[in-house]
Design a protein around this motif. Structure first.
Motif, PDB file in Angstrom:
ATOM      1  N   LYS A 297      78.104  39.591   6.125  1.00 24.62           N
ATOM      2  CA  LYS A 297      77.663  40.344   7.304  1.00 24.62           C
ATOM      3  C   LYS A 297      76.631  41.368   6.871  1.00 24.62           C
ATOM      4  O   LYS A 297      76.896  42.209   6.012  1.00 24.62           O
ATOM      5  CB  LYS A 297      78.855  41.022   7.964  1.00 24.62           C
ATOM      6  CG  LYS A 297      79.837  40.037   8.597  1.00 24.62           C
ATOM      7  CD  LYS A 297      80.963  40.755   9.334  1.00 24.62           C
ATOM      8  CE  LYS A 297      81.897  39.743  10.000  1.00 24.62           C
ATOM      9  NZ  LYS A 297      83.005  40.410  10.741  1.00 24.62           N
ATOM     10  N   ILE A 298      75.435  41.292   7.484  1.00 29.46           N
ATOM     11  CA  ILE A 298      74.304  42.127   7.063  1.00 29.46           C
ATOM     12  C   ILE A 298      73.927  43.083   8.185  1.00 29.46           C
ATOM     13  O   ILE A 298      73.791  42.691   9.352  1.00 29.46           O
ATOM     14  CB  ILE A 298      73.097  41.246   6.693  1.00 29.46           C
ATOM     15  CG1 ILE A 298      73.492  40.238   5.597  1.00 29.46           C
ATOM     16  CG2 ILE A 298      71.912  42.094   6.220  1.00 29.46           C
ATOM     17  CD1 ILE A 298      72.445  39.197   5.316  1.00 29.46           C
ATOM     18  N   SER A 299      73.725  44.336   7.811  1.00 28.63           N
ATOM     19  CA  SER A 299      73.246  45.357   8.755  1.00 28.63           C
ATOM     20  C   SER A 299      72.089  46.111   8.112  1.00 28.63           C
ATOM     21  O   SER A 299      71.844  45.989   6.914  1.00 28.63           O
ATOM     22  CB  SER A 299      74.379  46.321   9.136  1.00 28.63           C
ATOM     23  OG  SER A 299      74.865  46.977   7.963  1.00 28.63           O
ATOM     24  N   VAL A 300      71.390  46.923   8.919  1.00 27.06           N
ATOM     25  CA  VAL A 300      70.214  47.653   8.429  1.00 27.06           C
ATOM     26  C   VAL A 300      70.367  49.129   8.755  1.00 27.06           C
ATOM     27  O   VAL A 300      70.813  49.496   9.856  1.00 27.06           O
ATOM     28  CB  VAL A 300      68.925  47.108   9.079  1.00 27.06           C
ATOM     29  CG1 VAL A 300      67.696  47.832   8.514  1.00 27.06           C
ATOM     30  CG2 VAL A 300      68.796  45.616   8.851  1.00 27.06           C
ATOM     31  N   SER A 301      69.990  49.974   7.809  1.00 23.92           N
ATOM     32  CA  SER A 301      70.010  51.420   8.052  1.00 23.92           C
ATOM     33  C   SER A 301      69.089  51.752   9.220  1.00 23.92           C
ATOM     34  O   SER A 301      67.981  51.179   9.320  1.00 23.92           O
ATOM     35  CB  SER A 301      69.553  52.174   6.800  1.00 23.92           C
ATOM     36  OG  SER A 301      70.476  52.009   5.754  1.00 23.92           O
ATOM     37  N   ASP A 335      68.445  39.351  15.268  1.00 21.14           N
ATOM     38  CA  ASP A 335      69.131  40.595  15.641  1.00 21.14           C
ATOM     39  C   ASP A 335      70.123  41.000  14.562  1.00 21.14           C
ATOM     40  O   ASP A 335      70.737  40.154  13.899  1.00 21.14           O
ATOM     41  CB  ASP A 335      69.860  40.412  16.973  1.00 21.14           C
ATOM     42  CG  ASP A 335      68.892  40.189  18.126  1.00 21.14           C
ATOM     43  OD1 ASP A 335      67.804  40.784  18.085  1.00 21.14           O
ATOM     44  OD2 ASP A 335      69.227  39.408  19.042  1.00 21.14           O
ATOM     45  N   PHE A 336      70.274  42.302  14.370  1.00 24.07           N
ATOM     46  CA  PHE A 336      71.271  42.824  13.435  1.00 24.07           C
ATOM     47  C   PHE A 336      72.382  43.490  14.231  1.00 24.07           C
ATOM     48  O   PHE A 336      72.126  44.074  15.295  1.00 24.07           O
ATOM     49  CB  PHE A 336      70.629  43.824  12.455  1.00 24.07           C
ATOM     50  CG  PHE A 336      69.821  43.172  11.379  1.00 24.07           C
ATOM     51  CD1 PHE A 336      70.438  42.623  10.267  1.00 24.07           C
ATOM     52  CD2 PHE A 336      68.448  43.094  11.481  1.00 24.07           C
ATOM     53  CE1 PHE A 336      69.688  42.021   9.274  1.00 24.07           C
ATOM     54  CE2 PHE A 336      67.699  42.493  10.496  1.00 24.07           C
ATOM     55  CZ  PHE A 336      68.305  41.945   9.380  1.00 24.07           C
ATOM     56  N   PRO A 337      73.627  43.464  13.720  1.00 21.56           N
ATOM     57  CA  PRO A 337      74.045  42.831  12.461  1.00 21.56           C
ATOM     58  C   PRO A 337      74.023  41.306  12.565  1.00 21.56           C
ATOM     59  O   PRO A 337      74.123  40.748  13.650  1.00 21.56           O
ATOM     60  CB  PRO A 337      75.465  43.361  12.264  1.00 21.56           C
ATOM     61  CG  PRO A 337      75.947  43.636  13.639  1.00 21.56           C
ATOM     62  CD  PRO A 337      74.753  44.090  14.428  1.00 21.56           C
ATOM     63  N   THR A 339      75.203  37.454  10.432  1.00 25.13           N
ATOM     64  CA  THR A 339      76.140  36.848   9.483  1.00 25.13           C
ATOM     65  C   THR A 339      75.456  35.650   8.830  1.00 25.13           C
ATOM     66  O   THR A 339      74.899  34.781   9.514  1.00 25.13           O
ATOM     67  CB  THR A 339      77.429  36.391  10.179  1.00 25.13           C
ATOM     68  OG1 THR A 339      78.055  37.521  10.790  1.00 25.13           O
ATOM     69  CG2 THR A 339      78.392  35.766   9.180  1.00 25.13           C
ATOM     70  N   LYS A 395      80.272  42.501   3.053  1.00 26.77           N
ATOM     71  CA  LYS A 395      79.307  43.219   3.891  1.00 26.77           C
ATOM     72  C   LYS A 395      78.167  43.765   3.030  1.00 26.77           C
ATOM     73  O   LYS A 395      78.379  44.183   1.885  1.00 26.77           O
ATOM     74  CB  LYS A 395      79.990  44.368   4.617  1.00 26.77           C
ATOM     75  CG  LYS A 395      81.037  43.941   5.634  1.00 26.77           C
ATOM     76  CD  LYS A 395      81.666  45.152   6.319  1.00 26.77           C
ATOM     77  CE  LYS A 395      82.707  44.716   7.345  1.00 26.77           C
ATOM     78  NZ  LYS A 395      83.340  45.892   8.035  1.00 26.77           N
ATOM     79  N   GLN A 397      74.640  46.355   3.519  1.00 23.74           N
ATOM     80  CA  GLN A 397      73.752  47.181   4.338  1.00 23.74           C
ATOM     81  C   GLN A 397      72.414  47.309   3.620  1.00 23.74           C
ATOM     82  O   GLN A 397      72.363  47.713   2.459  1.00 23.74           O
ATOM     83  CB  GLN A 397      74.343  48.579   4.600  1.00 23.74           C
ATOM     84  CG  GLN A 397      73.449  49.396   5.542  1.00 23.74           C
ATOM     85  CD  GLN A 397      74.044  50.750   5.866  1.00 23.74           C
ATOM     86  OE1 GLN A 397      74.572  51.433   4.961  1.00 23.74           O
ATOM     87  NE2 GLN A 397      73.946  51.163   7.143  1.00 23.74           N
ATOM     88  N   ASP A 399      69.712  49.282   2.753  1.00 25.11           N
ATOM     89  CA  ASP A 399      69.553  50.731   2.767  1.00 25.11           C
ATOM     90  C   ASP A 399      68.598  51.249   1.703  1.00 25.11           C
ATOM     91  O   ASP A 399      68.625  52.407   1.322  1.00 25.11           O
ATOM     92  CB  ASP A 399      70.927  51.384   2.563  1.00 25.11           C
ATOM     93  CG  ASP A 399      71.606  50.918   1.287  1.00 25.11           C
ATOM     94  OD1 ASP A 399      70.995  50.118   0.532  1.00 25.11           O
ATOM     95  OD2 ASP A 399      72.761  51.331   1.025  1.00 25.11           O
TER      96      ASP A 399
END
Length: 402
Positions: A297-301, A335-337, A339, A395, A397, A399
């Motif tokens: 699971k990828i997210s962005v600051s 789109d974030f987050p 997978t 996970k 992020q 960052d």
């Protein structure tokens, strides 16, 4: 090749024939032969003598002058006769030119004959048959007949050059296809004498011995197989055999690992790859084990502005191991987050698989330039050190800006 040789021979002939023809034309211009020249000099002498007789009779010269002038004319006549006898006869030069031309025409015939008798005509014939076998579709009967013909010609060729590695290996492979495992083993053994540290050749020798011994892993087969793997741990044939050995001893996990590693270095969509996949699937069913998979699971600051359509690379490396990724995937940013899935089937060619190591580190990088190589301005994040067993969801992020 023969057309090129013929063209070059013709070109060389033109450069030699043209000067000969020019010489021939020059020689055909009418000229006096030496005998004709002497006869002409004698006539000239007689004219001079008649003129002197006329001058003596008319009192222009006296007897002493007459004798001296006549003697001088005789001396000139004698000198001309001696010089003409030294000139070479034209017909001999003409004969020499045609000897050169005849030699030029006969040389290619001699060379072709000598090449056929001593040269590589047998090798070219075998090469043509191998190309025909590889490129022309044919039924099983014709293919087997052609294989027998090639084997016969190779065996004949090996009588004069018994250590020829290409013929020995190719002959062994054809014998394996025909199920002639005894002769194949013998051919591989001879080839190994010429190339003793060839891992691939050794693995094929182990395979021939395995089939010859009724598909049993005897002590001899095991020794050959272990030697092949020690020379090259990524040898696909040896890994395939090793997987069978593990499978027959009920070591299904080790069998799966061997076959997965072999799958990394075998071209996709081939019969060999399909056989390995079937073996892996069957062993997994016996273990009730699925393909090792990591869900990321990828997210962005919030501070970073990443737009849709940019290129993102997600890859896994062995913690503390080689810098080369074990598995990787390239995709466009949505789109974030988000997978992303990595599994053993995505392993890099010639490398280990995800489930074969103890610890991993997963990276996610958005490339501004689109290049797989990290560059200034890219955005990146990682998991840090994670334990493989039991870690099916991680996970990341993004960052960091490079």
């Amino acid at each position: 090749m023969w057309l090129v040789f013929a063209f070059l021979t013709l070109l060389a002939a033109i450069f030699i024939i043209i000067p000969l023809l020019k010489s021939r034309i020059r020689q055909e211009i009418p000229t006096l032969r030496p005998d004709d020249k002497i006869a002409e000099n004698i006539l000239a002498f007689k004219d001079q003598q008649a003129e002197l007789d006329f001058q003596l009779a008319g009192g222009v010269i006296d007897d002493t002058e007459y004798s001296e002038l006549l003697l001088e004319q005789k001396r000139i006549l004698l000198l001309d006769a001696v010089n003409e006898s030294k000139y070479p006869k034209k017909e001999y030069a003409d004969r020499g030119a045609w000897i050169i031309l005849l030699s030029l025409l006969l040389t290619p015939i001699f060379v072709f004959s000598l090449y056929h008798y001593l040269g590589a005509s047998a090798d070219l014939n075998i090469t043509d048959l191998l190309k025909k076998r590889a490129s022309i579709p044919m039924n099983d009967i014709d293919r087997k007949a052609l294989s027998k013909k090639i084997q016969k010609k190779m065996s004949s060729r090996l009588l004069s050059e018994p250590d020829h590695p290409f013929y020995l290996v190719t002959l062994a492979q054809l014998q394996m296809e025909d199920g002639n495992f005894r002769d194949a083993q013998s051919s591989y053994f001879e080839a190994l004498n010429a190339r003793p540290n060839d891992s691939e050749l050794m693995s094929e020798y182990a395979q021939a011995t395995y089939f010859l011994e009724d598909k049993k892993f005897s002590e001899k087969v095991n020794l050959i197989l272990d030697d092949a793997l020690s020379l090259n741990p990524s040898n696909p044939i040896a890994l395939g055999l090793q997987g069978i050995r593990y499978f027959e001893s009920n070591s299904y996990k080790l069998a799966i690992k061997s076959w997965k590693n072999a799958l990394l270095v075998i071209p996709a969509n081939t019969a060999e790859a399909d056989a390995l996949k079937s073996g892996i699937s069957y062993a997994q069913k016996l273990l009730k084990e699925d393909i090792f998979t990591l869900s990321i699971k990828i997210s962005v600051s919030p501070e970073y502005k990443i737009t849709k359509g940019q290129v993102m690379y997600v890859y896994a490396k062995e913690w503390g191991g080689e810098p080369k990724p074990l598995a990787a995937i390239k995709l466009l940013v949505g789109d974030f987050p988000a997978t992303v899935i990595l599994d053993d089937t995505m392993s890099m060619m010639g490398g280990k698989i995800l489930s074969s190591v103890d610890f991993l580190e997963i990276f996610a990088r958005v490339s501004v330039s689109g290049s797989a190589t990290p560059s200034h301005g890219d955005y990146q994040g990682s998991t840090g050190k994670i334990k493989v067993q039991g870690s099916r969801t991680v996970k990341i992020q993004i960052d960091k800006k490079i």
